[in-house]
Design an enzyme around this catalytic site. Sequence first.
Site, PDB file in Angstrom:
ATOM      1  N   GLU A  45      37.148  42.802  38.580  1.00 12.47           N
ATOM      2  CA  GLU A  45      37.247  44.092  39.269  1.00 12.47           C
ATOM      3  C   GLU A  45      38.709  44.481  39.463  1.00 12.47           C
ATOM      4  OE1 GLU A  45      37.119  45.685  43.798  1.00 12.47           O
ATOM      5  OE2 GLU A  45      35.987  43.869  43.323  1.00 12.47           O
ATOM      6  N   ASP A  49      40.223  47.833  37.550  1.00 16.77           N
ATOM      7  CA  ASP A  49      40.779  48.956  38.296  1.00 16.77           C
ATOM      8  C   ASP A  49      42.090  49.413  37.664  1.00 16.77           C
ATOM      9  OD1 ASP A  49      41.083  50.687  40.745  1.00 16.77           O
ATOM     10  OD2 ASP A  49      42.803  49.370  41.042  1.00 16.77           O
ATOM     11  N   ASP A 118      32.510  48.463  42.194  1.00 18.71           N
ATOM     12  CA  ASP A 118      33.210  47.226  41.840  1.00 18.71           C
ATOM     13  C   ASP A 118      32.729  46.681  40.501  1.00 18.71           C
ATOM     14  OD1 ASP A 118      34.512  47.427  44.246  1.00 18.71           O
ATOM     15  OD2 ASP A 118      33.370  45.844  45.246  1.00 18.71           O
ATOM     16  N   GLU A 121      34.100  48.624  37.505  1.00 18.41           N
ATOM     17  CA  GLU A 121      35.482  48.230  37.201  1.00 18.41           C
ATOM     18  C   GLU A 121      35.509  46.868  36.503  1.00 18.41           C
ATOM     19  OE1 GLU A 121      37.706  50.554  40.905  1.00 18.41           O
ATOM     20  OE2 GLU A 121      37.185  48.426  41.085  1.00 18.41           O
TER      21      GLU A 121
END
Length: 230
Positions: A45, A49, A118, A121
Site C-alpha cells: 500500500e 500510493d 488501501d 493502492e
Amino acid sequence: MKLSADLKALANRLGHEFDQPALLVQSITHASMSSTTRRDNQRLEFLGDRVLGLVMAEALLDRDPEASEGMLAPRYNALVRKETCADVARQIDLGVVLKLGRSEMLSGGRRKQALLGDAMEAVIAAVYLDAGFDAARDMVLRLWGDRIGAVKADARDAKTALQEWAQARGLPPPSYTETARSGPDHAPHFTILAALKNGQSEAATAGSKRQAEQAAAKALLKRLENDPHS
C-alpha cells in the site's frame, strides 16, 4: 503459485497477467489475516500510493500543459485520495476477493472505504513490482479512465473548501465535534458537527469519522452558498 479462479478473474479485470502471482495474493491480504507465513498488504500500500501519485502527476501535466501548480494540485488530490481509490476498487469488485480476518469480515470490511482504498493502492504496487512502471501506469490510466479528464479544476474536498472559505473571511478554521455515536462496535455510525466561529454549523452522520466530517463540511458549505449574508 497458481491463482485461484477468483483471483484469475480479478487479474483479468485488472488487465494484467502476473508472472509473480504471490504479489497479487499479498496485495489483497489485510493485516487481520497476516501471519509468519502470510504477508499483509501494508508495505505494498505504501509503495502503491507513490506509484499512483507519479502516474497521476504525469497524466495531469500531459493533459493540461498550461495549468499552474495551483490548478493541478486540487485535481491531483481528488484523483489519488482514498475515496477515489475505493471507488475504483468497487468498480473492479476488489472487495469480494479481500482476505480478511473474522472480525473484519463481521464488521463489513469488504465494503469499508479505507480497506478498499488501501487494497487498491497495494494492487498497483503488485503490478509495479511484477512488471515495472509502464505496466502499472497503463493499468492505472485504464482503471481511472474518464475520472482523469472529468476532474474539476477546483476539485478540493469539502473540508479544504470550508477552511478556505473561513480563512478568506478572517475566521479561524472550522471545528469538527463528534456529537453522537450509534450502532454496534463492529459497525458504528458517527455524527459530526462542523461549526464556524460565526455561529453557522451543520451535522452529518456516516460510517466513519472522516466521512462524517466531509459530509458535515459539504452540508455547511451548501448552507453558506445559499445564504446571501454569508
